[in-house]
Design a protein around this motif. Sequence first.
Motif, mmCIF file in Angstrom:
data_model
loop_
_atom_site.group_PDB
_atom_site.id
_atom_site.type_symbol
_atom_site.label_atom_id
_atom_site.label_comp_id
_atom_site.label_asym_id
_atom_site.label_seq_id
_atom_site.Cartn_x
_atom_site.Cartn_y
_atom_site.Cartn_z
ATOM 1 N N ALA A 99 42.081 37.420 41.529
ATOM 2 C CA ALA A 99 40.675 37.791 41.294
ATOM 3 C C ALA A 99 40.139 38.558 42.497
ATOM 4 O O ALA A 99 39.370 39.515 42.358
ATOM 5 N N THR A 149 37.430 38.813 36.621
ATOM 6 C CA THR A 149 37.996 37.974 37.679
ATOM 7 C C THR A 149 38.401 36.621 37.088
ATOM 8 O O THR A 149 37.561 35.864 36.619
ATOM 9 N N PHE A 201 38.338 30.790 41.576
ATOM 10 C CA PHE A 201 38.980 32.078 41.371
ATOM 11 C C PHE A 201 40.434 32.053 41.794
ATOM 12 O O PHE A 201 40.790 31.451 42.811
#
Lengths: 322, 246
Positions: A18, A7, A14
Motif C-alpha cells: 500500500a 491501498t 495497510f
Amino acid sequence: MSVLVYTESEKGKFKKNALEVASYASAVAKMMGTTVTAVAFNSTDNELLGDYGVSKVLNVKDESLATFNAGAYAASITQAVKSTDAKVVILSSSTDTKYLAPLLAAKLSAGYAPNVVQAPESTSPFMVKRTAFSNKGFAHTQIDTDIKIIGVSNNAFGAHESKTEITIEEISATSDENMNNTKSVEIDKVVGKATIADADIVVSAGRGLKGPENWGMIEELADILGAATACSKPVSDLGWRPHGEHVGQTGKPVASNLYIAIGISGAIQHLAGVSASKTKVVINNDPEAPFFKAADYGIVGDAFEVVPQLIEKLKVFKAQNG
Amino acid sequence: MKILVCISNVPDTTSKINFTDGDTKFDTNGVQFVINPNDEFGLTRAMWFKEKQGATVHIATVGGPSVEPTMRKALAIGADEAFRINAEPTDGFYVAQQLAEVVKNGGYDLVIGGRESIDYNGGMVPGILASLSNMNFINSCINLEIDGNNVTAVREIDGGKEKLSSSLPLVVGGQKGLVEESDLRIPNMRGIMMARKKPLSVLEPVDGLKATEDKKFDKPAAKGQVKLADSVDQLIDLLHNEAKVI
Ligand SMILES: Cc1cc2nc3c(=O)[nH]c(=O)nc-3n(C[C@H](O)[C@H](O)[C@H](O)COP(=O)(O)OP(=O)(O)OC[C@H]3O[C@@H](n4cnc5c(N)ncnc54)[C@H](O)[C@@H]3O)c2cc1C
Ligand SMILES: Nc1ncnc2c1ncn2[C@@H]1O[C@H](COP(=O)(O)O)[C@@H](O)[C@H]1O
C-alpha cells in the motif's frame, strides 16, 4: 481530477505494498500537477498514507467487506474513480488486486497496464515501462483511453516518504448487482509467516534437496532470515511442497530483495520467474549449473553441508547485528 | 453444459526472446508456439467435465492464420469445435471484446481462460470478458467443481488459498491446480487425425476499443559475473556489506 490509488489492508492495517503504490501515485500526481486520493476498505491507520504523499483517503466502512471480494471491491473503487473524476488509477500486483483490476478496467473502459516497474515515461501520451515475456523483456506501453489503470510490480518502485496534509472521509460501499457474484466460504492462510509476494527475502530449494524430509533446514534458514519459502516446479509437482510455493514462469513471480536458490539448476522457466529479484544467491554442488550465470553471489558446494553452516553462522550474525 | 476455453498462442517457455523492426515487434524467428500453459490446465479440466459430466467443449483464439496449429493441438487433446477470430491480439481489452462476441453467440455456461498469458502477461482477458458478458468471475483458480448451476472453486491468494462459492454462468482465470501436471495429455495419433476433421470457423472481428499499444520493447541489461564465495563467512559478509540485503 486527481490520481486514485487503491491501498490494500489486512485486518485494518495497510500492507507494505500500500505504501509502495501510494508513493507511486504521488510521483504520478506530481508529474500531472494534481493530488492523490486513496481508497481503502475498513482501514484503521489512514493517517499513515499522509507520509507517502496521499492527501485524501476515502475509507469504505462496511462490515460485509471485511474479507476481500473482487466484485464488491471493484464496485466501490469504480464509484470512487467517478466521484473524484480520477484519470489515473494505481493498483498493486497482489493476487487480490490482479483479480479486481480487469473488472475495474471493463467498468471504466480503461486501458490497464500491469507489472509496471517505474514511474511513467510520459503522461501525454501516457507511457509506462512494464515487464513482459515473463521478465525476459520489457514493453513500453502507451495507454490510449481517457482513464488509465496501472498495476505496479511488487518491490519495483519502493516506498518513499513525502509528508502531506491528509483528510479522511468515511464512505459507504457501493453495490453493483451485475458485478461478480462470488462468496468466500473459507480462507486457508498461513499466519505470521512471510509470503512470497511480500517477503524481502525468499529462500527457495529444488530437486537437489532429494526429498521432502530435507526441508527442515530450508525452513530453519528462512525463519532466521524472516524469509518466505519457495521451490522449483518439479518439487511441487512431486508433492514435496505445496503448489503455492512453486515459483517461476508458470508459478509465482518473485521480486524480493534477496533470493537464495538451493539445489536449483536454473532452467530458463525458473529464471524467468525470479529474475526481478534484486540480489540472487545460488548454492549448488555443480559449478556448471546454469543458475550461476544468472546469480550475483554463489557457493559451489553440497547443500547438506553449506546450509547447516549458513544457519549456524547466521544465528551468530543475527545475534550481533540485531 | 457448454464450455468455451480461451486459448492463447504463446512462445514455448524455452524460447529466447528477441525483438525486431527497431524493437517494436516480437521476433518470431525460430520460435515454437504452444498453447499457453495456464490454458492447457484449463483445457484439461474442460476435458474432465466433458468425460464425466457430458459437457461440450469449444475453443476460441483471437489471432491470424498462424495460430491454427496451436488450435488444432487443442482439438487433438479433445475439444469439439474451434473459433478463430481473425485479428491481431495486440491489446487485452480488444481481445476480450472479440471473445465476448463469441460468448454472446454461443450461450456458454462456463468460460475457462488462463490467469495470464506468458507472452504479454496481461492477466486481464478473462476478467474483462466476464465483466463485458455479465458473468461471474474467479481468478487464479486452482480447483473447480460444478454441480448443476452451483460452483465451488478454490483460488490462490498470497500466502494461501480461498474457497469460494458462485454460480454459472462463470468465467475462470485458471492455472496449475485446475488439474495436476501429470494429468496433462499429449495428443495421440488418433486425436490428431480426428482434429483435422473438426470444425474450425474463422470469424471476422467486431469493432472494439484498442486501449493500449506496446510501442517498443527491450531486454534486461546483461548480468555481471557471479561472485563465488569460498566460505559461508565470506558470503554473509558480501550480503551484509556489499549487497546490503541482510
Ligand atoms: C512448460 C514448462 C514450464 C515450466 N515452468 C517452470 C517454473 O515456473 N518454475 C520452475 O522452477 N521450473 C519450471 N519448469 C521446469 C524447468 O524446466 C526445470 O525442469 C526445473 O526448474 C528444474 O528444477 P530443479 O532445478 O529443482 O531440478 P534439477 O534440474 O534436477 O536441478 C537440481 C539441481 O540441484 C543440484 N544439486 C543436486 N544435489 C545437490 C546437493 N547435494 N547440493 C547442492 N546442489 C545439488 C544439481 O546440480 C542441479 O543443478 C517448466 C518446464 C516446462 C516444460
Ligand atoms: N488472443 C487470445 N485468444 C484467446 N484467448 C486469449 C488470447 N489472449 C489471451 N487469452 C486468454 O486470456 C488469458 C489471459 O491472457 P492475458 O490477459 O493476455 O494475460 C489467457 O490465458 C487466455 O485464456
